[in-house]
Motif scaffolding. Structure first.
Motif, PDB file in Angstrom:
ATOM      1  N   UNK A 184      -1.221   3.957 -11.450  1.00 54.14           N
ATOM      2  CA  UNK A 184      -2.390   4.673 -11.969  1.00 54.14           C
ATOM      3  C   UNK A 184      -2.021   5.506 -13.194  1.00 54.14           C
ATOM      4  N   UNK A 185      -0.816   6.053 -13.182  1.00 56.92           N
ATOM      5  CA  UNK A 185      -0.360   6.886 -14.295  1.00 56.92           C
ATOM      6  C   UNK A 185       0.420   6.087 -15.333  1.00 56.92           C
ATOM      7  N   UNK A 207       4.783   2.955 -13.491  1.00 60.89           N
ATOM      8  CA  UNK A 207       5.396   1.753 -12.932  1.00 60.89           C
ATOM      9  C   UNK A 207       4.831   0.500 -13.560  1.00 60.89           C
ATOM     10  N   UNK A 208       5.317  -0.602 -13.070  1.00 62.73           N
ATOM     11  CA  UNK A 208       4.797  -1.886 -13.529  1.00 62.73           C
ATOM     12  C   UNK A 208       4.164  -2.595 -12.350  1.00 62.73           C
ATOM     13  N   UNK A 209       3.423  -3.614 -12.621  1.00 63.24           N
ATOM     14  CA  UNK A 209       2.786  -4.366 -11.559  1.00 63.24           C
ATOM     15  C   UNK A 209       1.477  -4.946 -12.029  1.00 63.24           C
ATOM     16  N   UNK A 210       0.917  -5.818 -11.198  1.00 66.42           N
ATOM     17  CA  UNK A 210      -0.309  -6.498 -11.606  1.00 66.42           C
ATOM     18  C   UNK A 210      -1.559  -5.820 -11.070  1.00 66.42           C
ATOM     19  N   UNK A 236      -6.583   3.763  -9.224  1.00 73.80           N
ATOM     20  CA  UNK A 236      -7.338   5.017  -9.181  1.00 73.80           C
ATOM     21  C   UNK A 236      -8.358   5.009  -8.042  1.00 73.80           C
ATOM     22  N   UNK A 237      -8.975   3.866  -7.792  1.00 72.27           N
ATOM     23  CA  UNK A 237      -9.934   3.774  -6.682  1.00 72.27           C
ATOM     24  C   UNK A 237      -9.246   4.074  -5.359  1.00 72.27           C
ATOM     25  N   UNK A 238      -8.050   3.519  -5.166  1.00 71.14           N
ATOM     26  CA  UNK A 238      -7.283   3.761  -3.947  1.00 71.14           C
ATOM     27  C   UNK A 238      -6.951   5.247  -3.826  1.00 71.14           C
ATOM     28  N   UNK A 285       0.818  -1.209   0.000  1.00 70.94           N
ATOM     29  CA  UNK A 285       0.000   0.000   0.000  1.00 70.94           C
ATOM     30  C   UNK A 285       0.852   1.259   0.000  1.00 70.94           C
ATOM     31  N   UNK A 286       1.926   1.273  -0.760  1.00 67.85           N
ATOM     32  CA  UNK A 286       2.744   2.474  -0.901  1.00 67.85           C
ATOM     33  C   UNK A 286       2.102   3.410  -1.898  1.00 67.85           C
ATOM     34  N   UNK A 287       1.848   4.628  -1.496  1.00 62.78           N
ATOM     35  CA  UNK A 287       1.094   5.555  -2.335  1.00 62.78           C
ATOM     36  C   UNK A 287       1.860   5.917  -3.604  1.00 62.78           C
ATOM     37  N   UNK A 288       3.177   6.051  -3.526  1.00 58.68           N
ATOM     38  CA  UNK A 288       3.923   6.411  -4.743  1.00 58.68           C
ATOM     39  C   UNK A 288       3.858   5.297  -5.780  1.00 58.68           C
ATOM     40  N   UNK A 289       3.935   4.055  -5.364  1.00 53.59           N
ATOM     41  CA  UNK A 289       3.831   2.942  -6.304  1.00 53.59           C
ATOM     42  C   UNK A 289       2.448   2.842  -6.909  1.00 53.59           C
TER      43      UNK A 289
END
Length: 146
Positions: free
Chosen positions: A44-45, A48-51, A58-60, A35-39
């Protein structure tokens, strides 16, 4: 609100910390994500990468100010602006640069990384807490903090 209950302020901090810890644990256990906001912002933008899906990211992110607004309305809190908008924008960009440089933000390293005993996060957390302490110390020496 706090003036009427001077001893309630630490309890509010404790309650907030518990809620942040629960949210981080739910995200890690439920979604398998930190739950790191920068990641989450990077996902969202599409930086980064990730699943984690963009919708979830965006909901978070949208939920952060909505949750703060609900607490503010419920508690009668009035916002205080400490700096002008240009200063806030520049500060935000510098924080964003720092989170990319440090591979995460305070929430990612301090809350999520330290709780997982990540060596990188422990070093990062010690570094940014130490930098904060040094900044306050120096500002007190030169009379910048009254």
């Amino acid at each position: 609100m706090f003036e009427a209950f001077p001893y309630a302020q630490p309890l509010h901090g404790l309650a907030g910390g518990i809620l942040i810890g629960l949210a981080a644990a739910m995200m890690l256990l439920g979604a398998g994500r930190i739950a790191g906001v920068s990641g989450i912002t990077a996902r969202a933008l599409k930086i980064g990468s990730g699943d984690m899906s963009m919708t979830s990211a965006w909901s978070f992110l949208v939920g952060l100010p909505i949750g703060a607004a609900i607490v503010a309305l419920a508690g009668g809190w009035q916002p205080v602006q400490f700096a002008s908008w240009p200063v806030l924008v520049i500060a935000g960009l510098l924080v964003g640069f720092g989170t990319r440089l440090g591979s995460g933000c305070t929430s990612g390293h301090g809350v999520c990384g330290v709780s997982r005993f990540s060596q990188r996060s422990i070093v990062a957390t010690i570094t940014f807490i130490g930098a904060g302490v040094a900044t306050v110390f120096i500002l007190n020496l030169i009379g910048g903090m009254q």
